[in-house]
Motif scaffolding. Structure first.
Motif, mmCIF file in Angstrom:
data_model
loop_
_atom_site.group_PDB
_atom_site.id
_atom_site.type_symbol
_atom_site.label_atom_id
_atom_site.label_comp_id
_atom_site.label_asym_id
_atom_site.label_seq_id
_atom_site.Cartn_x
_atom_site.Cartn_y
_atom_site.Cartn_z
ATOM 1 N N GLN A 129 0.829 -1.209 0.000
ATOM 2 C CA GLN A 129 0.000 0.000 0.000
ATOM 3 C C GLN A 129 0.861 1.255 0.000
ATOM 4 N N VAL A 130 0.322 2.313 -0.614
ATOM 5 C CA VAL A 130 0.881 3.658 -0.464
ATOM 6 C C VAL A 130 -0.231 4.562 0.045
ATOM 7 N N HIS A 131 0.062 5.331 1.084
ATOM 8 C CA HIS A 131 -0.868 6.340 1.585
ATOM 9 C C HIS A 131 -0.243 7.710 1.335
ATOM 10 N N ILE A 132 -0.953 8.558 0.591
ATOM 11 C CA ILE A 132 -0.427 9.876 0.248
ATOM 12 C C ILE A 132 -1.001 10.924 1.195
ATOM 13 N N PHE A 133 -0.117 11.764 1.723
ATOM 14 C CA PHE A 133 -0.514 12.888 2.572
ATOM 15 C C PHE A 133 -0.192 14.165 1.800
ATOM 16 N N ALA A 134 -1.227 14.929 1.457
ATOM 17 C CA ALA A 134 -1.013 16.096 0.609
ATOM 18 C C ALA A 134 -2.056 17.167 0.897
ATOM 19 N N THR A 135 -1.609 18.401 1.006
ATOM 20 C CA THR A 135 -2.529 19.529 1.006
ATOM 21 C C THR A 135 -2.653 20.077 -0.409
ATOM 22 N N LEU A 136 -1.897 19.506 -1.322
ATOM 23 C CA LEU A 136 -1.894 19.898 -2.728
ATOM 24 C C LEU A 136 -2.878 19.034 -3.501
ATOM 25 N N GLN A 137 -3.755 19.670 -4.264
ATOM 26 C CA GLN A 137 -4.692 18.946 -5.116
ATOM 27 C C GLN A 137 -4.153 18.913 -6.554
ATOM 28 N N PRO A 138 -4.410 17.825 -7.289
ATOM 29 C CA PRO A 138 -3.873 17.745 -8.659
ATOM 30 C C PRO A 138 -4.326 18.905 -9.540
ATOM 31 N N ASP A 139 -5.524 19.422 -9.294
ATOM 32 C CA ASP A 139 -6.023 20.531 -10.110
ATOM 33 C C ASP A 139 -5.189 21.796 -9.940
ATOM 34 N N GLN A 140 -4.427 21.875 -8.846
ATOM 35 C CA GLN A 140 -3.627 23.071 -8.582
ATOM 36 C C GLN A 140 -2.274 23.032 -9.282
#
Length: 264
Positions: A129-140
């Motif tokens: 598994q990979v769990h991604i932690f991001a405040t960045l959205q791909p649309d940005q």
């Protein structure tokens, strides 16, 4: 993301440590091995510091982390994680909107030559598994502002994490190709005159959308697909392919489609 100053993302780091705590204090069975990958050394150091503080505060957590001998928990950054593998990888993107809400297209090693290979190494460290932690959205992520393959790959990977396999089918980007007919040029010119940003020939291979209208609120996202009865329309073998299937497939992938007929 604290662009001026610490150059860290504390929200993400705290969320990563909270995940680690839940993971190691779960007594329902054998504990899967865990690793943390961050985009930068500064973010790696912050996660380490917060985890150390949590372990000092909670003896049970410290014992649980220390008890794993075979594949112990690691916290590394994009530059030095090569060769390590764990059952579960926590991936902290770190970069994102700053204190003013702006997103700068600067992602450290990802912007450099070969940055896409570093991203590939980071996300393939996981056995399960990979769990991604991001405040960045791909649309940005506005890939029109950078030539870095790594940044384009990151955008698509975040989209895949958010939407699942459909994002792989529907990943669309400007091809740099010109419109295929004088009619498409006229429609594009009219849209540009109204103040819209437009990319012609969006997509891949021969399955391209004539004109993609960019969302001004999120430059990495398209508001609408504009389909003209141009070259791609006339190349379809049957009326069903031209008039029904193509639009149906695009709408399933999340596109809003507007058709324009030259006869009108």
């Amino acid at each position: 993301y604290q662009r001026s100053g610490a150059r860290t993302n504390r929200q993400e780091a705290e969320a990563v440590v909270a995940f680690i705590r839940r993971h190691f204090l779960n007594t329902s069975g054998s504990v899967k091995s865990l690793g943390v990958v961050t985009f930068s050394q500064a973010q790696q150091k912050l996660v380490e510091d917060l985890l150390d503080a949590a372990r000092r505060k909670e003896g049970a957590l410290d014992l649980a982390v220390s008890a794993v001998k075979n594949e112990p928990l690691f916290i590394k950054n994009l530059e030095n994680v090569q060769g390590d593998e764990r059952d579960i990888i926590l991936f902290s993107v770190c970069y994102g909107p700053d204190e003013t809400g702006r997103v700068f297209m600067n992602f450290g090693p990802l912007n450099r030559e070969g940055g896409h290979r570093r991203l590939n190494v980071a996300i393939t460290r996981a056995k399960e598994q990979v769990h991604i932690f991001a405040t960045l959205q791909p649309d940005q992520l506005d890939t029109g502002k950078t030539r870095a393959t790594g940044v384009r790959d990151l955008k698509q990977y975040l989209e895949f994490a958010r939407r699942g396999p459909v994002a792989l089918i529907g990943s669309s980007s400007p091809t740099g190709m010109e419109p295929e007919s004088p009619f498409e040029i006229e429609v594009q010119t009219w849209l540009l005159d109204q103040g819209w940003q437009v990319h012609p020939q969006v997509g891949c291979s021969s399955y391209r959308i004539d004109l993609g209208v960019i969302d001004p609120r999120a430059p990495g996202r398209y508001l609408m697909a504009v389909e003209c009865d141009g070259a791609s329309y006339h190349s379809a073998a049957t009326a069903r392919d031209r008039d029904k299937l193509r639009q149906m497939v695009l709408e399933r992938l999340g596109w809003k489609v507007h058709r324009i007929w030259s006869t009108e």
